[in-house]
Scaffold this motif. Sequence first.
Motif, PDB file in Angstrom:
ATOM      1  N   GLY A   1      15.980 -21.544   3.689  1.00 11.27           N
ATOM      2  CA  GLY A   1      15.422 -20.212   3.752  1.00 11.27           C
ATOM      3  C   GLY A   1      16.174 -19.286   2.831  1.00 11.27           C
ATOM      4  N   ASN A   2      15.617 -18.109   2.643  1.00 13.42           N
ATOM      5  CA  ASN A   2      16.256 -17.107   1.823  1.00 13.42           C
ATOM      6  C   ASN A   2      15.611 -15.760   2.152  1.00 13.42           C
ATOM      7  N   SER A   3      16.225 -14.679   1.707  1.00 17.11           N
ATOM      8  CA  SER A   3      15.690 -13.345   1.978  1.00 17.11           C
ATOM      9  C   SER A   3      16.147 -12.391   0.888  1.00 17.11           C
ATOM     10  N   ALA A   4      15.419 -11.271   0.775  1.00 14.20           N
ATOM     11  CA  ALA A   4      15.766 -10.280  -0.245  1.00 14.20           C
ATOM     12  C   ALA A   4      15.182  -8.922   0.102  1.00 14.20           C
ATOM     13  N   PHE A   5      15.905  -7.877  -0.292  1.00 18.85           N
ATOM     14  CA  PHE A   5      15.364  -6.520  -0.318  1.00 18.85           C
ATOM     15  C   PHE A   5      14.719  -6.338  -1.687  1.00 18.85           C
ATOM     16  N   VAL A   6      13.505  -5.800  -1.715  1.00 26.67           N
ATOM     17  CA  VAL A   6      12.763  -5.664  -2.969  1.00 26.67           C
ATOM     18  C   VAL A   6      12.138  -4.271  -3.029  1.00 26.67           C
ATOM     19  N   LYS A   7      12.303  -3.602  -4.174  1.00 27.69           N
ATOM     20  CA  LYS A   7      11.638  -2.315  -4.371  1.00 27.69           C
ATOM     21  C   LYS A   7      10.230  -2.588  -4.891  1.00 27.69           C
ATOM     22  N   LEU A   8       9.230  -2.029  -4.202  1.00 28.38           N
ATOM     23  CA  LEU A   8       7.838  -2.203  -4.589  1.00 28.38           C
ATOM     24  C   LEU A   8       7.181  -0.859  -4.841  1.00 28.38           C
ATOM     25  N   GLU A   9       6.310  -0.849  -5.818  1.00 27.60           N
ATOM     26  CA  GLU A   9       5.442   0.297  -6.067  1.00 27.60           C
ATOM     27  C   GLU A   9       4.089  -0.016  -5.446  1.00 27.60           C
TER      28      GLU A   9
ATOM     29  N   PHE B   1       0.832  -1.204   0.000  1.00 28.88           N
ATOM     30  CA  PHE B   1       0.000   0.000   0.000  1.00 28.88           C
ATOM     31  C   PHE B   1       0.866   1.253   0.000  1.00 28.88           C
ATOM     32  N   THR B   2       2.170   1.065   0.225  1.00 29.57           N
ATOM     33  CA  THR B   2       3.140   2.154   0.252  1.00 29.57           C
ATOM     34  C   THR B   2       4.310   1.786  -0.645  1.00 29.57           C
ATOM     35  N   SER B   3       4.720   2.675  -1.548  1.00 28.14           N
ATOM     36  CA  SER B   3       5.904   2.436  -2.376  1.00 28.14           C
ATOM     37  C   SER B   3       7.150   2.529  -1.513  1.00 28.14           C
ATOM     38  N   GLY B   4       8.109   1.645  -1.764  1.00 24.85           N
ATOM     39  CA  GLY B   4       9.351   1.692  -1.009  1.00 24.85           C
ATOM     40  C   GLY B   4      10.162   0.423  -1.138  1.00 24.85           C
ATOM     41  N   TYR B   5      11.166   0.327  -0.298  1.00 25.97           N
ATOM     42  CA  TYR B   5      12.030  -0.850  -0.233  1.00 25.97           C
ATOM     43  C   TYR B   5      11.568  -1.725   0.931  1.00 25.97           C
ATOM     44  N   TYR B   6      11.341  -2.995   0.635  1.00 25.18           N
ATOM     45  CA  TYR B   6      10.860  -3.959   1.605  1.00 25.18           C
ATOM     46  C   TYR B   6      11.875  -5.081   1.763  1.00 25.18           C
ATOM     47  N   TYR B   7      11.840  -5.726   2.914  1.00 22.96           N
ATOM     48  CA  TYR B   7      12.683  -6.887   3.179  1.00 22.96           C
ATOM     49  C   TYR B   7      11.770  -8.081   3.425  1.00 22.96           C
ATOM     50  N   PHE B   8      11.997  -9.178   2.696  1.00 19.41           N
ATOM     51  CA  PHE B   8      11.187 -10.379   2.826  1.00 19.41           C
ATOM     52  C   PHE B   8      12.066 -11.577   3.177  1.00 19.41           C
ATOM     53  N   THR B   9      11.510 -12.472   3.998  1.00 24.95           N
ATOM     54  CA  THR B   9      12.175 -13.738   4.319  1.00 24.95           C
ATOM     55  C   THR B   9      11.184 -14.876   4.129  1.00 24.95           C
ATOM     56  N   LEU B  10      11.711 -16.025   3.778  1.00 30.68           N
ATOM     57  CA  LEU B  10      10.916 -17.238   3.745  1.00 30.68           C
ATOM     58  C   LEU B  10      11.771 -18.390   4.248  1.00 30.68           C
ATOM     59  N   PHE B  11      11.146 -19.245   5.032  1.00 33.38           N
ATOM     60  CA  PHE B  11      11.806 -20.421   5.591  1.00 33.38           C
ATOM     61  C   PHE B  11      10.853 -21.600   5.499  1.00 33.38           C
ATOM     62  N   TYR B  12      11.420 -22.789   5.313  1.00 37.27           N
ATOM     63  CA  TYR B  12      10.567 -23.973   5.320  1.00 37.27           C
ATOM     64  C   TYR B  12      11.292 -25.165   5.931  1.00 37.27           C
ATOM     65  N   HIS B  13      10.473 -26.135   6.314  1.00 40.32           N
ATOM     66  CA  HIS B  13      10.920 -27.442   6.779  1.00 40.32           C
ATOM     67  C   HIS B  13      10.213 -28.463   5.905  1.00 40.32           C
ATOM     68  N   ALA B  14      10.895 -29.533   5.549  1.00 39.94           N
ATOM     69  CA  ALA B  14      10.283 -30.570   4.709  1.00 39.94           C
ATOM     70  C   ALA B  14      10.922 -31.910   5.013  1.00 39.94           C
TER      71      ALA B  14
END
Length: 137
Positions: free
Chosen positions: A97-105, A49-62
Amino acid sequence: MEDDVMFTAVADHSWNCGPYEEDTTLIFNKVITNIGDGYDNISGLFTAFTSGYYYFTLFYHAGTEHVSGLTLMKNSEVIINTFEDFENGPGFTDNAGNSAFVKLERGNVVFVRLPAHCQVHASDSTTTFSGFLVSKT
């Protein structure tokens, strides 16, 4: 603050997710935090809902019955992957797991895709998706 955006959600379906014949959006149905209400635990989509730089993480177990992996998507674009293909052999579990900074509009969506033929555990709070706004643009 009114501009704060952050969420953490867990795939908690009391069973494994996958494997499926096609790529599938993984639904993280149990919301831990959802400041700014950007994450929808019905669709599995985070909407900026806001333009900017975001940080996302995802982790899993299998487990070891199937190949495991997840993909972080921005709209239709692959951002990052995490993947395991039985390298450890039978009897071992997979954690990744992994993570990234992402620019979103404003209006962009971010979600986690379970690739075709992959499986992850969706119980015991072991598979998670989180994100937060770092700075507005």
